[in-house]
Design a protein around this motif. Structure first.
Motif, mmCIF file in Angstrom:
data_model
loop_
_atom_site.group_PDB
_atom_site.id
_atom_site.type_symbol
_atom_site.label_atom_id
_atom_site.label_comp_id
_atom_site.label_asym_id
_atom_site.label_seq_id
_atom_site.Cartn_x
_atom_site.Cartn_y
_atom_site.Cartn_z
ATOM 1 N N GLY A 200 0.980 -1.414 0.030
ATOM 2 C CA GLY A 200 -0.009 -0.130 0.362
ATOM 3 C C GLY A 200 0.624 1.692 0.007
ATOM 4 O O GLY A 200 0.428 2.353 -0.935
ATOM 5 N N MET A 201 1.322 1.053 0.813
ATOM 6 C CA MET A 201 2.602 2.273 1.072
ATOM 7 C C MET A 201 3.523 2.976 -0.463
ATOM 8 O O MET A 201 4.092 3.821 -0.834
ATOM 9 N N SER A 202 4.137 1.810 -0.698
ATOM 10 C CA SER A 202 5.096 2.321 -2.301
ATOM 11 C C SER A 202 3.642 1.950 -3.316
ATOM 12 O O SER A 202 3.983 3.154 -4.224
ATOM 13 N N THR A 203 2.544 1.778 -3.265
ATOM 14 C CA THR A 203 1.732 2.282 -4.552
ATOM 15 C C THR A 203 1.323 3.818 -4.376
ATOM 16 O O THR A 203 1.480 4.080 -5.286
ATOM 17 N N GLY A 204 1.112 3.696 -2.422
ATOM 18 C CA GLY A 204 1.096 5.308 -2.776
ATOM 19 C C GLY A 204 2.449 6.752 -3.693
ATOM 20 O O GLY A 204 2.260 7.316 -3.796
ATOM 21 N N ALA A 205 3.654 5.517 -3.010
ATOM 22 C CA ALA A 205 4.773 6.690 -3.220
ATOM 23 C C ALA A 205 5.054 6.701 -5.066
ATOM 24 O O ALA A 205 5.590 7.382 -5.111
ATOM 25 N N VAL A 206 4.507 5.419 -5.679
ATOM 26 C CA VAL A 206 4.814 5.271 -6.879
ATOM 27 C C VAL A 206 3.218 6.243 -7.456
ATOM 28 O O VAL A 206 3.752 7.226 -8.573
ATOM 29 N N LYS A 207 2.257 7.028 -6.915
ATOM 30 C CA LYS A 207 1.161 7.701 -7.149
ATOM 31 C C LYS A 207 2.051 8.900 -7.431
ATOM 32 O O LYS A 207 1.929 9.733 -8.397
ATOM 33 N N VAL A 208 2.576 9.022 -6.364
ATOM 34 C CA VAL A 208 3.069 10.693 -6.225
ATOM 35 C C VAL A 208 4.226 10.871 -6.997
ATOM 36 O O VAL A 208 4.246 11.477 -7.986
ATOM 37 N N TYR A 209 5.180 9.553 -7.426
ATOM 38 C CA TYR A 209 6.740 10.102 -8.586
ATOM 39 C C TYR A 209 5.537 10.148 -10.131
ATOM 40 O O TYR A 209 6.168 11.226 -10.752
ATOM 41 N N PHE A 210 4.513 9.735 -10.197
ATOM 42 C CA PHE A 210 3.994 9.427 -11.632
ATOM 43 C C PHE A 210 2.791 11.035 -11.559
ATOM 44 O O PHE A 210 2.301 10.681 -12.857
ATOM 45 N N SER A 211 2.979 11.648 -10.791
ATOM 46 C CA SER A 211 1.635 12.937 -10.393
ATOM 47 C C SER A 211 2.766 14.018 -10.748
ATOM 48 O O SER A 211 3.493 13.754 -10.780
ATOM 49 N N ASP A 212 1.862 15.209 -10.887
ATOM 50 C CA ASP A 212 2.727 16.567 -11.138
ATOM 51 C C ASP A 212 2.559 17.326 -10.018
ATOM 52 O O ASP A 212 2.262 18.181 -9.431
ATOM 53 N N PHE A 213 2.616 16.968 -9.012
ATOM 54 C CA PHE A 213 2.133 17.134 -7.582
ATOM 55 C C PHE A 213 2.692 17.715 -7.594
ATOM 56 O O PHE A 213 3.237 18.819 -6.505
ATOM 57 N N ALA A 214 4.971 17.334 -7.869
ATOM 58 C CA ALA A 214 5.769 18.884 -7.336
ATOM 59 C C ALA A 214 5.660 20.050 -8.159
ATOM 60 O O ALA A 214 5.936 21.298 -7.582
ATOM 61 N N LYS A 215 4.917 20.234 -9.308
ATOM 62 C CA LYS A 215 4.273 21.857 -9.845
ATOM 63 C C LYS A 215 3.589 22.408 -8.508
ATOM 64 O O LYS A 215 3.198 23.340 -8.904
ATOM 65 N N LEU A 216 2.567 22.255 -7.763
ATOM 66 C CA LEU A 216 1.476 22.514 -7.052
ATOM 67 C C LEU A 216 2.222 23.624 -6.630
ATOM 68 O O LEU A 216 3.766 23.111 -5.349
ATOM 69 N N SER A 217 1.532 24.372 -5.867
ATOM 70 C CA SER A 217 2.132 25.324 -4.543
ATOM 71 C C SER A 217 2.236 24.598 -3.319
ATOM 72 O O SER A 217 1.931 23.559 -3.338
ATOM 73 N N GLU A 218 2.854 25.275 -2.474
ATOM 74 C CA GLU A 218 3.195 24.138 -1.161
ATOM 75 C C GLU A 218 1.706 24.498 -0.162
ATOM 76 O O GLU A 218 1.029 23.939 0.635
ATOM 77 N N GLU A 219 0.322 25.288 -0.843
ATOM 78 C CA GLU A 219 -0.780 26.076 0.121
ATOM 79 C C GLU A 219 -1.677 23.946 -1.052
ATOM 80 O O GLU A 219 -2.138 23.478 -0.007
ATOM 81 N N LYS A 220 -1.322 24.470 -2.262
ATOM 82 C CA LYS A 220 -2.528 22.987 -2.530
ATOM 83 C C LYS A 220 -1.090 21.726 -2.291
ATOM 84 O O LYS A 220 -2.117 20.862 -1.852
ATOM 85 N N ILE A 221 -0.529 21.545 -1.937
ATOM 86 C CA ILE A 221 0.422 20.400 -1.197
ATOM 87 C C ILE A 221 -0.147 20.250 0.169
ATOM 88 O O ILE A 221 -0.584 19.086 0.112
ATOM 89 N N ASN A 222 -0.321 21.664 1.047
ATOM 90 C CA ASN A 222 -0.553 20.723 2.265
ATOM 91 C C ASN A 222 -2.324 20.327 2.082
ATOM 92 O O ASN A 222 -2.671 19.282 2.720
#
Length: 509
Positions: free
Chosen positions: A46-68
């Protein structure tokens, strides 16, 4: 960077580790112990699947507010699906069978268990691998601290409440994480509601384990009924329920009921993780009148060694202690690793069973058996272990049982060294004539222990007897019974061997 970020990853890690440990305990009750440690695998899945989800998404481009906001959202999902996953797991009987539906059921159980870990995996990865990656070292330290505290909290809480209630409580922490990242008061309100639900369940056991382990080899599930008393510990779940009045024994002579057809004794089942059962014996007979104890193959050593100091490995419901008292032995020491088992026999059912604490020659110790015998200076005339196994997974790993270290040459040497000159070590296990592996293992342990202790002719130090409950009309592969080995510090004298053979003949062993 806000301090709430450190608190959030601390709580996510704490909750994840505590949930993972608690699932091993729940699975050990609902499944056989070798399945229980899939909890570790599904947590990693479960945790590794969640990490892969973050890796393949564009979350890093979001602002800190959106990340929070995303972290808070997945905290809410974690809380919600922890409860949904728990209730779903409690609703499905685990009946492994070699069919398509059997495989699907097992897969569905494990996928369901993995879902909460997916959401915590996403949340942790969002914190560690997106906008805050420059502080990954400090955040990871907070993550590790949370994991350590979660492991400790698991031991504390399972000493205070049951596993189901603890999982409900853990789900509230996801909402606290959401509040820390979003500041929305509704998260706190919902968290308090979940805590209230946990307290309610602690007092009422409204949500509890109902489907327990199926009988080994039987493809039917069973619902647990008539539970009078339940206690969870970090090592096991204990229950007490009514039993029938037919005298219980692991190896009762088939001749006993023919001699005493009207003999009955009050009993209750004390069960560990829904599979390993012993009995709490009712005090409606004087100890000397507990006839069935004299006909049990596990007690053969008492016919050979009298006026003995007896060490009992695994007190259970106190049956082996009663056996020693029934045979008039001078002193009895009961060693039990699970303090709650002692609590049940000595306190919860004190008025029902025999008052062990009131006997001047009975001493009960909460300790691991090898540890006790390594530390004590006392010598024992009989050291007895009657079918000591719980079929309960420990926190050490798959296929590791609490009693695993007892059935080793190293363990036997510890016991052997604590015997007096007239002393004997006696152990009993199940006996399957078609595949006598358990008896052969005992024999091999005895032989190796004697050889390594400098005994030149081990055969003069070993007696072994079995009872089989089936006759020749039953196929040999279905034959079943119990067996007892008796190993002496000094060679058995001829009169002792004659006495042993005579009793075996009398009892049909």
């Amino acid at each position: 960077m806000k301090k709430s970020l450190f608190y959030s990853i601390f709580l996510f890690s704490l909750t994840t580790l505590a949930l993972e440990n608690t699932l091993t305990r729940i699975f050990s009750v609902t499944m056989w112990y070798h399945y229980a440690f899939m909890a570790i695998s599904v947590a990693m899945l479960g945790m590794s699947t969640g990490a892969v989800k973050v890796y393949f998404s564009d979350f890093a481009k979001l602002s800190e507010e959106k990340i929070n906001e995303k972290i808070a959202l997945y905290g809410r999902f974690f809380s919600l699906f922890t409860i949904i996953s728990l209730l779903t797991l409690l609703s499905i009987p685990f009946v492994p069978r070699n069919t398509g539906i059997g495989f699907y059921t097992v897969a569905f159980i494990y996928v369901t268990a993995a879902v909460p870990f997916y959401f915590s995996g996403v949340a942790v990865a969002l914190i560690l691998a997106t906008k805050y990656i420059h502080k990954a070292n400090a955040l990871y330290a907070s993550d590790l601290t949370g994991a350590a505290v979660g492991s400790i909290l698991f031991f504390i809480m399972l000493s205070l409440t049951d596993a189901v209630t603890f999982v409900i409580f853990l789900s509230s922490l996801g909402l606290i994480c959401a509040y820390m990242m979003s500041g929305k008061k509704m998260d706190i309100v919902l968290s308090l509601f979940v805590v209230f639900l946990a307290v309610f369940n602690h007092n009422s056991r409204y949500f509890k384990i109902e489907w327990t382990k199926v009988d080994e080899g039987v493809e039917t599930a069973k619902i647990e009924r008539d539970v009078e008393w339940e206690k969870w510990t970090p090592f096991s779940r204990l229950t007490v329920s009514p039993a029938n009045d037919t005298a219980f024994g692991w190896g009762i002579s088939t001749k006993m009921m023919a001699l005493y057809p009207d003999y009955r004794v009050s009993q209750k089942n004390l069960t560990i993780d829904s599979a390993a059962a012993t009995v709490i014996t009712g005090n409606d007979h004087p100890v000397a009148g507990l006839i069935h104890l004299g006909y049990d193959i596990t007690n053969m050593a008492h016919y050979l060694v009298t006026d003995a100091r007896v060490g009992i490995i695994g007190v259970g419901g106190g049956r082996d202690i009663l056996s020693a008292l029934h045979f008039g032995q001078k002193e009895v020491w009961g060693i039990e690793i699970n303090g709650q088992i002692l609590h049940a026999a000595r306190n919860v059912y004190r008025d029902y069973t025999y008052p062990f604490d009131d006997y001047e020659n009975v001493y009960m110790v909460e300790d691991e058996a090898r540890n006790f015998f390594e530390r004590t200076d006392m010598e024992f005339d009989i050291i007895q272990a009657s079918l000591i196994d719980s079929w309960a997974a420990t926190a050490a790993g798959a296929f590791v049982l609490t009693e695993n270290s007892l059935y080793t040459v190293e363990g036997w040497k510890v016991f052997f060294n604590r015997l007096s000159e007239k002393g004997v070590l006696t152990m009993s296990r199940w006996h399957y004539p078609y595949r006598p592996g358990e008896m052969l293992r005992l024999l091999n342990l005895a032989y190796e222990t004697l050889v390594q202790s400098g005994i030149e002719d081990p055969s003069k130090h070993i007696l072994l007897t079995t009872v089989n409950y089936f006759d020749d009309s039953t196929p040999i592969e279905q034959h079943f019974g119990a067996g007892t080995i008796i190993v002496s510090k000094t060679p058995f004298r001829e009169n002792i061997i004659d006495r042993f053979i005579s009793y075996c003949s009398t009892f049909g062993f």
